[in-house]
Scaffold this active site. Sequence first.
Site, PDB file in Angstrom:
ATOM      1  N   TYR A 143       9.337  19.069   3.035  1.00  0.00           N
ATOM      2  CA  TYR A 143       8.108  19.815   2.730  1.00  0.00           C
ATOM      3  C   TYR A 143       7.260  19.865   3.987  1.00  0.00           C
ATOM      4  O   TYR A 143       7.049  18.839   4.641  1.00  0.00           O
ATOM      5  CB  TYR A 143       7.351  19.111   1.598  1.00  0.00           C
ATOM      6  CG  TYR A 143       6.071  19.802   1.198  1.00  0.00           C
ATOM      7  CD1 TYR A 143       6.099  21.029   0.552  1.00  0.00           C
ATOM      8  CD2 TYR A 143       4.833  19.226   1.471  1.00  0.00           C
ATOM      9  CE1 TYR A 143       4.925  21.665   0.176  1.00  0.00           C
ATOM     10  CE2 TYR A 143       3.659  19.856   1.097  1.00  0.00           C
ATOM     11  CZ  TYR A 143       3.705  21.073   0.450  1.00  0.00           C
ATOM     12  OH  TYR A 143       2.543  21.697   0.078  1.00  0.00           O
ATOM     13  N   ASP A 236       8.104  16.962  11.878  1.00  0.00           N
ATOM     14  CA  ASP A 236       6.901  17.010  11.043  1.00  0.00           C
ATOM     15  C   ASP A 236       6.541  15.567  10.721  1.00  0.00           C
ATOM     16  O   ASP A 236       7.173  14.921   9.889  1.00  0.00           O
ATOM     17  CB  ASP A 236       7.181  17.801   9.762  1.00  0.00           C
ATOM     18  CG  ASP A 236       5.938  17.917   8.883  1.00  0.00           C
ATOM     19  OD1 ASP A 236       5.055  17.044   9.001  1.00  0.00           O
ATOM     20  OD2 ASP A 236       5.862  18.859   8.082  1.00  0.00           O
ATOM     21  N   LYS A 264      -3.212  14.586   7.853  1.00  0.00           N
ATOM     22  CA  LYS A 264      -4.339  13.836   7.314  1.00  0.00           C
ATOM     23  C   LYS A 264      -4.539  12.432   7.898  1.00  0.00           C
ATOM     24  O   LYS A 264      -5.659  11.951   7.977  1.00  0.00           O
ATOM     25  CB  LYS A 264      -4.172  13.765   5.807  1.00  0.00           C
ATOM     26  CG  LYS A 264      -2.720  13.499   5.361  1.00  0.00           C
ATOM     27  CD  LYS A 264      -2.412  14.059   3.976  1.00  0.00           C
ATOM     28  CE  LYS A 264      -0.909  14.112   3.724  1.00  0.00           C
ATOM     29  NZ  LYS A 264      -0.539  14.842   2.534  1.00  0.00           N
TER      30      LYS A 264
HETATM   31  N1  HOZ Z   1       1.761  17.684  -1.357  1.00  0.00           N
HETATM   32  C1  HOZ Z   1       1.101  16.446  -1.348  1.00  0.00           C
HETATM   33  C2  HOZ Z   1       2.022  15.300  -1.465  1.00  0.00           C
HETATM   34  N2  HOZ Z   1       3.176  15.361  -0.670  1.00  0.00           N
HETATM   35  C3  HOZ Z   1       0.096  16.338  -2.439  1.00  0.00           C
HETATM   36  C4  HOZ Z   1      -1.228  16.740  -1.976  1.00  0.00           C
HETATM   37  C5  HOZ Z   1      -2.324  16.436  -2.959  1.00  0.00           C
HETATM   38  O1  HOZ Z   1      -2.180  16.697  -4.136  1.00  0.00           O
HETATM   39  O2  HOZ Z   1      -3.340  15.947  -2.530  1.00  0.00           O
END
Ligand code: HOZ
Length: 431
Positions: A143, A236, A264
């Site tokens: 992802y 990534d 983040k």
């Molecule tokens: N796609 C995020 C986890 N791999 C989740 C992001 C979220 O819901 O804060």
Amino acid sequence: MANEKSKSLFEKAQLMIPGGVNSPVRAFKAVGGNPLFISKASGCRVEDVDGNSYIDYVGSWGPMVLGHNNDAIREAVIKAAQNGLSFGAPTEAEVLLADKITQFTGIDMVRMVNSGTEAVMSALRLARAYTKRDKIIKFEGNYHGHVDSMLVKAGSGALTTGQADSLGVGMNVAADTLVAPYNDLGAVEALMQKYSVACAIIEPVAANMGIVLPDEGYLAGLRALCDKYGALLVFDEVITGFRLAKGGAQEYFNVKADLATYGKIIGGGMPVGAYGGKREIMELISPLGPVYQAGTLSGNPVAMAAGIAQLEALENGDVYNSIGQLGGALAEGLREITKKFGLEVCVNQIGSLACVFFGIESANSYASVKLADTGLYAQFFSKMLQEGVYLAPSQFEAMFVSFAHSQDDIDATLQAARNALKKLKEEGALQ
Ligand code: HOZ
């Protein structure tokens, strides 16, 4: 455990926000029940609006490597905010954070953006510009945020909600995305032989289909293939960066990427992303070069202050020893407990990242994780929540251990797992 307030907030949210959430996995669709609305968090615990407290393994999906509401980060944010929230002009904090990131990771240059998605989008554009090629290889179940071209066989929420190939992605865009199975070098070479590939982008540890580790030599093999066929290697590191080691997966596996994307974690909880890499590639970015990329909030002073405080704290080498040991203890404990219950389980773990897959013996690819018993995971999740442990509301996400977790928290989590499985057994949910 009362959760009336969470329930009523969710009902109201669904009237105005698609699915009641601003990011799909949060809706608990994969595990059932109502999402918890969180009011505050501290250390390794989160508290919901109904006043229930949980040992947290979501950790805001990664950035809380030091734990929630870290004193130094909070103070840095407050201090920075007192001077203004955004200027749309350069600040000293950007330079300080860029300095730390380049020191930690060994990359030559870095550009700040606002999210991992934005970092990936920009890095892919840059890779195409540098190589003058269009095709990109991504890996099944990896992802990379919700970048159009990456929503093909995607992990995380896309896998959780069964939308691994999103609607709305133009056919022309998808046509330039080539997909290879994770941990299969032969498949990569076949694609590189057939197509002129700009880059291969990979999660060096796949952390959005649960946790899937790269096989021994896989990342080095990928590096060699990229070199052989003139493609760039993009790591990534939104999850692995500053978490597996100060220098992320590049340091941990001793494999150097041409470009890396971060997210983040460098904002300590504030919305931040970054991408960086070799100087001769990064110098193509505007205003130095012809690859355009910009953003008013890029390098935001409050986010930069949080990032500096986070990275300063990570300079303490104890962090990585501690979270790695705790991650190992958690995984080993889960293996022992599930074995005692006679369950077929695969617990993958690396450093502070872990994942328990029910119903499968090994998980080293998208094909294998898709065989996991997601129904049992959902039941385990709910029982763990009742026991006061907040796991990811999806089989296909990671458990994040932080520096604020202690051995006592791990022990309490393992006791919760025993209780949860005992109840499931009594209810006849275990075979
Ligand atoms: N796609 C995020 C986890 N791999 C989740 C992001 C979220 O819901 O804060």
